[in-house]
Design a protein around this motif. Structure first.
Motif, short mmCIF file in Angstrom:
data_model
loop_
_atom_site.label_atom_id
_atom_site.label_comp_id
_atom_site.label_asym_id
_atom_site.label_seq_id
_atom_site.Cartn_x
_atom_site.Cartn_y
_atom_site.Cartn_z
N ASP A 246 0.95 -1.17 -0.01
CA ASP A 246 0.12 0.14 0.06
C ASP A 246 0.93 1.11 -0.06
OD1 ASP A 246 -2.10 -1.71 0.07
OD2 ASP A 246 -2.45 -1.11 2.14
N ALA A 247 1.98 1.30 0.80
CA ALA A 247 2.90 2.31 0.74
C ALA A 247 3.50 2.59 -0.33
CB ALA A 247 3.96 2.15 2.03
N MET A 248 3.98 1.49 -1.20
CA MET A 248 4.61 1.61 -2.49
C MET A 248 3.65 2.27 -3.42
SD MET A 248 6.81 -1.82 -2.36
CE MET A 248 7.77 -1.72 -3.72
N SER A 249 2.43 1.96 -3.26
CA SER A 249 1.46 2.81 -4.15
C SER A 249 1.08 4.05 -3.88
CB SER A 249 0.26 1.83 -4.62
OG SER A 249 -0.68 1.94 -3.35
N ALA A 250 1.37 4.58 -2.69
CA ALA A 250 0.96 5.65 -2.12
C ALA A 250 2.15 6.68 -2.12
CB ALA A 250 0.48 5.83 -0.72
N GLY A 251 3.41 6.08 -2.66
CA GLY A 251 4.70 6.95 -2.84
C GLY A 251 5.35 7.26 -1.46
N VAL A 252 4.91 6.50 -0.51
CA VAL A 252 5.66 6.72 1.12
C VAL A 252 6.26 5.29 1.23
CG1 VAL A 252 3.98 8.55 1.89
CG2 VAL A 252 3.35 6.21 2.10
N ASP A 253 6.87 4.94 0.68
CA ASP A 253 7.48 3.42 0.74
C ASP A 253 9.22 3.52 1.21
OD1 ASP A 253 8.33 4.68 -1.61
OD2 ASP A 253 8.29 2.65 -2.83
N SER A 254 9.41 4.46 1.91
CA SER A 254 10.82 4.51 2.20
C SER A 254 10.92 5.11 3.81
CB SER A 254 11.60 5.55 1.27
OG SER A 254 11.31 6.96 1.71
N LEU A 255 12.08 4.63 4.28
CA LEU A 255 12.22 4.93 5.79
C LEU A 255 13.47 6.12 5.73
CD1 LEU A 255 12.35 1.28 7.25
CD2 LEU A 255 10.82 3.11 7.61
N ASN A 256 13.39 6.89 6.93
CA ASN A 256 14.41 7.73 7.07
C ASN A 256 15.88 6.64 7.55
OD1 ASN A 256 15.16 7.69 9.88
ND2 ASN A 256 13.53 9.23 9.89
N VAL A 257 17.11 7.32 7.36
CA VAL A 257 18.02 6.49 7.56
C VAL A 257 18.25 5.91 9.21
CG1 VAL A 257 19.76 8.21 8.06
CG2 VAL A 257 20.57 6.14 7.11
N VAL A 258 17.76 6.64 10.08
CA VAL A 258 17.85 6.48 11.30
C VAL A 258 16.86 5.07 11.60
CG1 VAL A 258 17.33 7.00 13.78
CG2 VAL A 258 18.68 8.45 12.01
N ALA A 259 15.67 5.24 11.07
CA ALA A 259 14.71 4.13 11.25
C ALA A 259 15.25 2.88 10.72
CB ALA A 259 13.36 4.53 10.54
#
Lengths: 275, 275
Positions: A246-259
């Protein structure tokens, strides 16, 4: 106990180590020239001193002399006492933690020395943000990663903000800096480490399916661009943290480097502890 | 396409939605009074509009009109065009991302509505830092948590900094705010959720040994103090992320709330996907 020296002039040359603490360019050259760094707050100062860094001076509000009396006992360095306005005029912001220390840097060990009998190592390539470097050291130390290796251009773990965000973890975990970008990785491989490159690439192996027996070095890239293609190419395996479809289709499919680092350290250490 | 309106006076009353964006107290009252929030940067603006938030206005450097032309097409709201100095004078800092939008808040759904058929939920108690709230939403969305429930006093996910740090993930994951601290947890339990309280307490169950079949709600506490004792008491199980014994003796045996949330979301979702 060290004698307490009252100061009231932000331009006092004895306080030059503490000038304009948020001016990154000034601080980088000043700290390099004098081989110093600044620690902020009672706990972090105690950890820095405990790690063997000689003290150049301390600067604090008078109320901190008592809680820090164990550090001040036998200290062979001046302890400057200032009110909040003097400190703010000197460092450029309100010092909430009320106590600062200027300490000497120690020579960093060579990469081989921190590898020792380490089984789990992080390798940081060109991170820019000091807060992220500090936060990753905090994760690595808390979760039980054995050492950190930095690329030649990775941000400084002893910069004030790195030290502060790490809560002093930069003094608790051994680290070294590569002298060259590529011979550093060769040394890790020579010491028997499997090199894993963390990437968002959907074709990479899920992290928890990656080879984790023996010695493992996990490589993390910079905030904007991730790992360089050269480093990914040099890795034994590219690995990824599985993202939600779902995140990939919404374009929010990455974490910041600390997470990403937190999840990677947890997985790495958990696999090392497994029977 | 919306018409572009050049502006050059930071005191122009048409720009009042954007005044002093770093003044937290001012912004909280201004945004509550007008039911608005501010999104920053091309991608985040596009996600906010895509999530159905009506646009009050846009404010941008002229160079952003073309990349945002899909948003501007058919927009029934003014698009103010300003140079960098005007924007800086208005908002109080240099706007690196060059484009801002003022959007209308929508009524938040009740807790039951976001639970729907969710299997994995985060519950945030009284987080103070907007950046942390945004970072946790980003983790939750990217890793596949189904919804977020906020305590009555938890920091606002639509505050500018939350939205920015989340990279727009606050528009991608359903969330609700409890009206009362305790009936909110009762509703989760009534919907069949197992309540797990994340704590650093060494006596708690390691996270990966916790009961994860069925519906699970993981509770995360505030930055300084963690979960309240009352919430821990109401949980079905207290769970912890295992820390390194070395770190515990060095006093660096805790994670910040974003790192803890990242590991928790990864574990939660991984267990939900397991056969």
């Amino acid at each position: 106990m060290a004698s307490l020296v009252p100061v009231s002039d932000p331009a006092d040359p004895r306080l030059a180590d503490y000038v304009r603490l948020r001016d990154v360019n000034l601080r980088k050259s000043l700290e390099a020239e004098h081989g110093l760094f600044v620690a902020e707050g009672e706990k972090v100062i105690r950890r820095a001193v405990g790690a063997g860094h000689p003290v150049r001076s301390l600067l604090m509000a008078r109320r901190w002399a008592e809680p820090l009396s164990d550090v001040l006992d036998g200290l062979d360095a001046p302890v400057y006492i200032a009110d909040d306005a003097t400190m703010e005029g000197l460092v450029g912001f309100q010092v909430h933690r009320g106590a600062l220390a200027s300490l000497e840097r120690l020579p960093l060990p060579p990469v081989e020395a921190v590898l020792g009998d380490a089984r789990r190592v992080l390798v940081l390539e060109d991170l820019v943000d000091h807060g992220n470097v500090g936060a990753i050291f905090r994760c690595a130390a808390a979760l039980g990663v054995d050492a950190v290796v930095l690329s030649p251009r990775c941000a400084d773990p002893l910069y004030r903000r790195s030290v502060k965000v790490s809560m002093g973890a930069v003094f608790a975990i051994p680290y070294a800096r590569m002298t060259g970008r590529h011979d550093g990785l060769a040394r890790l491989r020579g010491a028997g480490f499997t090199l894993l490159a963390l990437t968002p690439d959907a074709a990479a192996v899920p992290l928890d399916k990656a080879p984790m027996t023996g010695r493992v070095a996990l490589m993390l890239g910079s905030e904007g661009d991730g790992l360089s293609s050269h480093w990914i190419h040099e890795a034994d395996e590219a690995v990824r943290i599985p993202m939600s479809p779902d995140a990939m289709s919404a374009g929010v499919d990455s974490l910041n480097v600390v997470a990403a680092a937190a999840i990677a350290c947890h997985t790495l250490v958990g696999a090392a502890d497994a029977p």
